[in-house]
Design an enzyme around this catalytic site. Structure first.
Site, PDB file in Angstrom:
ATOM      1  N   GLU C  29       1.118  -0.953   0.216  1.00 44.83           N
ATOM      2  CA  GLU C  29       0.295  -0.221   0.594  1.00 44.83           C
ATOM      3  C   GLU C  29       1.032   1.170  -0.441  1.00 44.83           C
ATOM      4  OE1 GLU C  29      -2.487  -0.983   3.399  1.00 44.83           O
ATOM      5  OE2 GLU C  29      -2.817  -2.287   2.618  1.00 44.83           O
ATOM      6  N   GLU C  60      -4.515  -7.129   2.190  1.00 42.24           N
ATOM      7  CA  GLU C  60      -3.921  -7.672   3.188  1.00 42.24           C
ATOM      8  C   GLU C  60      -3.431  -9.061   1.594  1.00 42.24           C
ATOM      9  OE1 GLU C  60      -4.988  -5.265   4.582  1.00 42.24           O
ATOM     10  OE2 GLU C  60      -3.082  -3.114   4.991  1.00 42.24           O
ATOM     11  N   PHE C  83       1.836  -1.830   9.135  1.00 43.07           N
ATOM     12  CA  PHE C  83       2.397  -2.357  10.092  1.00 43.07           C
ATOM     13  C   PHE C  83       1.468  -3.427  10.679  1.00 43.07           C
ATOM     14  CE2 PHE C  83       1.881   2.237  11.924  1.00 43.07           C
ATOM     15  CZ  PHE C  83       1.424   3.024  11.369  1.00 43.07           C
ATOM     16  N   ASP C  85       0.916  -4.795  12.807  1.00 42.82           N
ATOM     17  CA  ASP C  85      -0.414  -4.960  13.833  1.00 42.82           C
ATOM     18  C   ASP C  85      -1.653  -5.736  12.813  1.00 42.82           C
ATOM     19  OD1 ASP C  85      -0.103  -3.046  16.727  1.00 42.82           O
ATOM     20  OD2 ASP C  85       1.228  -2.685  14.744  1.00 42.82           O
ATOM     21  N   PHE C  86      -1.557  -5.278  11.109  1.00 49.40           N
ATOM     22  CA  PHE C  86      -2.356  -5.069  10.559  1.00 49.40           C
ATOM     23  C   PHE C  86      -2.219  -6.729   9.526  1.00 49.40           C
ATOM     24  CE2 PHE C  86      -1.982  -0.562   9.085  1.00 49.40           C
ATOM     25  CZ  PHE C  86      -1.986  -0.766  10.167  1.00 49.40           C
ATOM     26  N   ILE C  87      -1.191  -7.604  10.019  1.00 44.42           N
ATOM     27  CA  ILE C  87      -1.010  -9.129  10.018  1.00 44.42           C
ATOM     28  C   ILE C  87      -1.833 -10.255   9.795  1.00 44.42           C
ATOM     29  CG2 ILE C  87       0.172 -10.387  11.681  1.00 44.42           C
ATOM     30  CD1 ILE C  87       2.804 -10.682   8.688  1.00 44.42           C
ATOM     31  N   HIS C 129      -1.593   0.155  16.761  1.00 43.17           N
ATOM     32  CA  HIS C 129      -0.404   0.516  15.557  1.00 43.17           C
ATOM     33  C   HIS C 129       1.205   0.354  17.034  1.00 43.17           C
ATOM     34  CE1 HIS C 129      -3.712   2.362  13.618  1.00 43.17           C
ATOM     35  NE2 HIS C 129      -3.162   2.487  12.667  1.00 43.17           N
TER      36      HIS C 129
HETATM   37  C1  LIG Z   1      -6.256  -3.348   7.477  1.00 42.06           C
HETATM   38  C2  LIG Z   1      -4.945  -1.884   6.958  1.00 42.06           C
HETATM   39  N1  LIG Z   1      -4.395  -1.377   6.254  1.00 42.06           N
HETATM   40  C3  LIG Z   1      -3.278  -0.590   6.220  1.00 42.06           C
HETATM   41  C4  LIG Z   1      -4.105   0.383   7.092  1.00 42.06           C
HETATM   42  C5  LIG Z   1      -2.984   1.824   6.994  1.00 42.06           C
HETATM   43  N2  LIG Z   1      -4.101   3.271   6.811  1.00 42.06           N
HETATM   44  C6  LIG Z   1      -4.792   3.406   7.392  1.00 42.06           C
HETATM   45  S1  LIG Z   1      -6.043   5.018   6.595  1.00 42.06           S
HETATM   46  C7  LIG Z   1      -5.902   4.292   4.929  1.00 42.06           C
HETATM   47  C8  LIG Z   1      -6.646   4.217   3.597  1.00 42.06           C
HETATM   48  C9  LIG Z   1      -7.940   5.013   4.551  1.00 42.06           C
HETATM   49  O1  LIG Z   1      -8.493   4.731   2.681  1.00 42.06           O
HETATM   50  P1  LIG Z   1     -10.475   4.943   3.037  1.00 42.06           P
HETATM   51  O2  LIG Z   1     -10.759   3.880   2.937  1.00 42.06           O
HETATM   52  O3  LIG Z   1     -10.795   5.710   1.691  1.00 42.06           O
HETATM   53  O4  LIG Z   1     -10.074   5.951   4.210  1.00 42.06           O
HETATM   54  P2  LIG Z   1     -10.098   7.832   4.432  1.00 42.06           P
HETATM   55  O5  LIG Z   1      -9.025   7.518   4.687  1.00 42.06           O
HETATM   56  O6  LIG Z   1     -10.060   7.824   2.541  1.00 42.06           O
HETATM   57  O7  LIG Z   1     -10.780   8.378   5.288  1.00 42.06           O
HETATM   58  C10 LIG Z   1      -4.217   3.144   4.945  1.00 42.06           C
HETATM   59  C11 LIG Z   1      -4.275   2.381   4.013  1.00 42.06           C
HETATM   60  C12 LIG Z   1      -4.705   0.135   8.359  1.00 42.06           C
HETATM   61  N3  LIG Z   1      -5.243   1.472   8.646  1.00 42.06           N
HETATM   62  N4  LIG Z   1      -6.109  -1.031   8.148  1.00 42.06           N
END
Ligand SMILES: Cc1ncc(C[n+]2csc(CCOP(=O)(O)OP(=O)(O)O)c2C)c(N)n1
Ligand SMILES: Cc1ncc(C[n+]2csc(CCOP(=O)(O)OP(=O)(O)O)c2C)c(N)n1
Ligand SMILES: [Mg+2]
Ligand SMILES: [Mg+2]
Lengths: 327, 325, 327, 325
Positions: C29, C60, C83, C85-87, C129
């Site tokens: 990502e 993921e 992270f 934590d997301f595994i 996190h």
């Molecule tokens: C499972 C997971 N993967 C990656 C992340 C890292 N992350 C945090 S916010 C985000 C983007 C989220 O995008 P969206 O759902 O469009 O929400 P927005 O931030 O645009 O409000 C990511 C990839 C996470 N928190 N959880």
């Protein structure tokens, strides 16, 4: 006492708790009319209806998440994950949501929920249907983990887990489902966090989990014939672990063997050995021994799986070793 | 019960929504200042520009309805009634925070107000919202749960499983996608061939609708209908609100990935002045009332900030509490 | 030697390996133009193009599965999970597919793939996190796990991991990304499976992981002032663990303290303690001590997180304890 | 290259498909016998009734194309060219098995033949298929990957993420859903509001088509087109084949959950006699050829069984090999 099969003891526990408390519901794949892949929920939907006994799609994350939300909203869900091998498909919900929710929300809620699943090799179910993965959950604060080895324990621990206000993983063993054993008639509860001495002994302590308890008891028989008195300790609850019981037994025998089906590295055996190295070192009269399968996936072929799986002989050999009686 | 047909906000509802938008805007701006000043630790994701969605949905919910929020969820929580002071104190990491300082921005919770929590794992809140909806169904409480999520979250397996399960069980839940065109620093087209998340609703046999997320009356009609359908027992709806965040993904994000014209174009469609005009046309908000309201909101945010600043830190030993019941 | 930041050492290692072997691709990502959430992939897409440096959706399981399939078909993917934590969101792919595929298919294929992720508390990132979850992977056969503590080690271990024909988890630490350290110029490889004595000592061994290595070195300084000579051993690779190095150090010092950010139960510290209880008991002159955070999720507030996180003082206190110098 | 328009099998292709269907049918029936006789350990999921799907798709693939199979995948592997003898030996758990006895029914693999493996985790094979397709794209090999999955698997998060990723990257993969109306012991309606999995294709901006999975010519045209599109670089297709399994979910399943009329109705549409008739109309298969072919296949299955039975068990120590390269 009446004899009951392990799987029937589970169904009885579920039925009793559902009858006792209407907030208890059951969710999982094929838990309804089919009664679950192994029959542990047989009869429930007929008795308690489709609203409280719910067949789910193959969506483990949604199943566990739904149980978390339901528990946060006043129900007491019991979820079945068909094999513990599949828990990776919902592991995020288990560790980031279920285990942490109460804590990260500052104690605003309780999550009374039970996740039932099973481990165990020996049925030639192959590398993705035979694993013992309890250690992952023992590593996670916010979860309780039990691993019952008998029909009486599975009934009593499952009922106690359902009444507990925290998320509890009840880790059954598929190879024990058909096992018969005595179960106290009427209300039978086994408190979480209390180990059970399955056999008393003086010369060495064998801490064994799940099916390995029975292998340890067989080993104790073999060794008794050699004049060795083995104590078999079944922790029953892995988290929180009954540390006092382990330390007390080792203080008595001075020798420790740990046996489980899970892999060695960072397994529950490592934790038990570490506990004794930290707090029972003085009483240790010989090196600790862990009896686990080799550090490989579970092979399918009976020719390999039989040898892969530890049993009474290997446990007995380890006990002889810690007693310095290596033949 | 509202008729889903073409529900429009009453004067009171409209003024409440307008006030909530103001509150969220001022609150988020204050959070940005305090974060820049080093008063707020950790990561912060702000929702300025997206206020209309949370404010409108929040105004349509019962006090006992539930909201499952995202990592960009301050506004979603405030709109459901969370106390700005206790939320601000949580962001400051103080003992008086709504989660006693244990959660922070991504783990805000106020169950008494029906705020089921923001979430740090993208997509993970949808299954949980299905669960609260399941409990409402089994217990017959008539509660509706709203699960907010983003365009990026729509590509997670958790979201898929939750949407399908809610549909097959016809649960009282509304899935509100705040499609702000980006997930972190990457535009939506990199993440999916489809640009409309609501186009995924038919995959679950669920109604799906896309609305202008900066247009309160449009949002109101669509959300009222979806909540109505959910409460009536007819099941979930996927409601997509097209909107835009003014600030970075998180505070400190330089935003090099967004064309400045795009931001300008969206600012021209700012939901607050737009709805102010709508209220004006109806004579529902005189200028002096507007000024008073702005002042009130400002004062509320000042009080919240003061409360947070003057609140004690948690005892270190408090870290050991609340693990088990 | 030139000084390089930990995060830059990662980017350099990736660039060098991508230049060296066109089969190496990077998935994750925001790993493209944004250069990754922490900058570890900065510059790669500009240099190697969008075909080999791929921004993925928030999926993921698909990201990891895609890496597995790509590795099975001749590429050498490097995946970033933002992270650790997301595994849990891709854990099934990691443990049931990535770790078992070669074995359950009878050795028909190799899976040369690297999964980069990071752990670490201390940035007030909150309960979801900040975790350190390496022990879960150490429990799983078929995976290798490294946890580099310095810019030189992360560069050398990552390059070695990319060249290894097995799945390797490279567990970085977000709080070290900004750390500067000397990195040997030119080709620098650190062999998997080899521990590193970060400081030699006679009186006690501290086995420390990731950021705790630096805390252990600070503790060693404190204790040196008290006339205590501490050896700091950094396993660097957790699976396979360099058992000989651990046993040799304990044989020399007779005293063992283990420090990591992960929770205690079934953590790597338990495994190290168990190893010594099994194979180094005779050399142990005092009980083992584990220095870990309390068994709770990571609290958000700095007021709690600072106290929650173990540091040099706690490590020094544990060393004093095993030396019987409790003040 | 095939034109997707309305491709029809040539005489040779048609006879090959017919023969493969026979082979799968006989193979699965033999497995059932050997399992009942206690010669095959573990769990077994058979595909009798569904043969047309695997046989037709397999006939359309290049030797170097890849197939990612399911837990019900014996036929999917055989149709891609896996050696029946080595597959049977694997089911028997013998050292000569395609996976040296380590995998069994749910982990069959024959990479040299492009068989990427059956899988014991429902839905988990889809992401992996995306990966082999990604490698084909990056390496420019022109290979196509086919990922088989079931109606139940469609509700897993892994399937959703894989379908979306394959679409957004336009990868050379075809997702073939064998919709046999049940997941284990539960009918599809309990698992989803939608009954057509192909209806989910638009959610990914992907073409979706549903065909009669017991009708070889229909399958051929649809699969040829999807494979053609994938190979040409235009991306994935979701191809749904409506079919039915004659036997239980696994061997030993009493099948109490299925109305016997349903089974009878599907038996009346058995793909093998149906395609036999089609071949007959064209004069492409005389009765004596049919008999010879049946005898050949029977002999092949006999040889495979003999090979398995007479093969040695693995050494116990072989369990320690193949963990790491
Ligand atoms: C499972 C997971 N993967 C990656 C992340 C890292 N992350 C945090 S916010 C985000 C983007 C989220 O995008 P969206 O759902 O469009 O929400 P927005 O931030 O645009 O409000 C990511 C990839 C996470 N928190 N959880
Ligand atoms: C993740 C996961 N959950 C549950 C199971 C147990 N299981 C094995 S097959 C099956 C049903 C699959 O149904 P479908 O995808 O329609 O394939 P079919 O069996 O009908 O061919 C289930 C639930 C599993 N193997 N993996
Ligand atoms: Mg977004
Ligand atoms: Mg099916």
């Amino acid at each position: 006492m009446p004899e009951t099969r392990y799987v029937k003891a589970i169904a009885d526990a579920l039925a009793e708790e559902m009858a006792r408390d209407e907030r208890v519901i059951v969710l999982g794949e094929d838990v309804g009319a089919p009664g679950g892949a192994f029959g542990a929920t047989r009869g429930l939907v007929q008795r308690f209806g489709k609203d409280r006994v719910r067949d789910t799609p193959i969506s483990e994350s949604a199943i566990v998440g739904a149980a978390i939300g339901a528990a946060a909203s006043g129900l007491r869900p019991v979820v079945e994950i068909m094999f513990m091998d599949f828990i990776g498909t919902c592991w995020d919900q288990v560790v980031n949501q279920m285990a942490k929710m109460r804590y990260m929300f500052g104690g605003q809620l309780r999550l009374p929920l039970v996740l039932r699943t099973h481990t165990g090799a020996g049925l030639n179910a192959g590398p993705q249907h035979s694993g013992s993965l309890e250690a992952w959950a023992v590593h996670v604060p916010g979860l309780k983990v039990v691993m019952p080895s008998t029909p009486a324990d599975v009934k009593g621990l499952l009922k106690a887990a359902i009444r507990d206000d925290n998320p509890v993983l009840v880790v059954e063993n598929k190879t024990l489902y058909a096992m018969k054993g005595e179960v106290p008639a009427g209300e039978h509860l086994v408190p979480l966090g209390r180990a059970d001495v399955k056999r008393e002994g003086r010369d060495a302590t064998v801490v064994a989990l799940s099916r390995m308890v029975h292998e340890a008891l067989r080993a104790a028989e073999l060794l008794a014939a050699e004049g060795v008195s083995v104590e078999v300790l079944d922790p029953r609850t892995l988290s929180p672990l009954d540390r006092e019981a382990v330390l007390a037994s080792v203080a008595k025998t001075g020798r420790l063997v740990i046996a489980h089906e899970a892999w060695g590295p960072c397994g529950v055996g490592a934790e038990v050995a570490a506990l004794v190295a930290e707090h029972g070192l003085a009483s240790l009269r010989a090196p600790v021994r862990r009896v686990t399968p080799p550090f490989t996936p579970v092979p399918f072929s009976p020719a390999m799986e039989k040898a892969w799986l530890p049993g009474a002989e290997r446990i007995a050999a380890a006990v002889r070793e810690v007693l310095g009686r290596c033949a | 019960m509202l008729s889903g047909a073409a529900a429009a906000p009453t004067r009171e509802q409209a003024r409440a929504i307008y006030r909530t938008m103001h509150l969220i805007r001022r609150f988020e701006e204050r959070v940005a200042e305090c974060f820049a000043a080093g008063e707020i630790p950790g990561f912060i994701h702000l929702s300025t520009g997206q206020e209309a969605v949370a404010a409108t949905v929040g105004a349509l919910l019962r006090p006992d309805d539930l909201v499952s929020a995202t990592h960009r969820g301050h506004g979603q929580c405030l709109a459901k009634g969370a106390d700005p002071a206790r939320v601000m104190a949580e962001l400051f990491g103080r003992a008086t925070g709504c989660c006693r300082g244990k959660g922070g921005s991504m783990h805000l919770c106020d169950l008494a107000r029906g705020v089921l929590g923001t979430n740090g794992v993208v997509g993970a809140n949808l299954p949980i919202a299905v669960g609260t909806a399941l409990a409402a169904r089994v217990r017959g409480t008539g509660q509706v749960t709203v699960a907010f999520f983003g365009d990026g979250a729509a590509n997670t397996g958790a979201a898929h499983e939750a949407l399908n399960l809610a549909a097959v069980w016809s649960l009282p839940v509304v899935f509100v996608c705040e499609n702000n065109l980006y997930a972190e620093f990457t535009p939506q087209a990199v993440h999916a061939r489809v640009s409309r998340i609501a186009d995924r609703a038919p995959a679950y046999g669920m109604p799906g609708v896309t609305v202008d997320g900066n247009d309160v009356p449009a949002l109101f009609a669509a959300a009222a209908s979806a909540i109505d359908v959910a409460r009536s027992g007819a099941g979930p709806t996927l409601l997509e609100a097209m909107t835009y965040r003014y600030r970075g993904h998180h505070e400190g994000d330089p935003m090099s990935y967004r064309p400045r014209e795009e931001l300008e174009a969206w600012r021209a469609r700012d939901p607050i002045p737009r709805f102010r005009a709508w209220l004006g046309q109806r004579g529902w908000l005189a200028d002096e009332e507007d000024a008073r309201l702005a002042a009130e909101v400002q004062a509320e945010v000042d009080r919240a900030t003061e409360f947070a600043r003057s609140s004690p830190w948690p005892e270190p030993t408090a870290a050991l509490e609340d693990v088990y019941a």
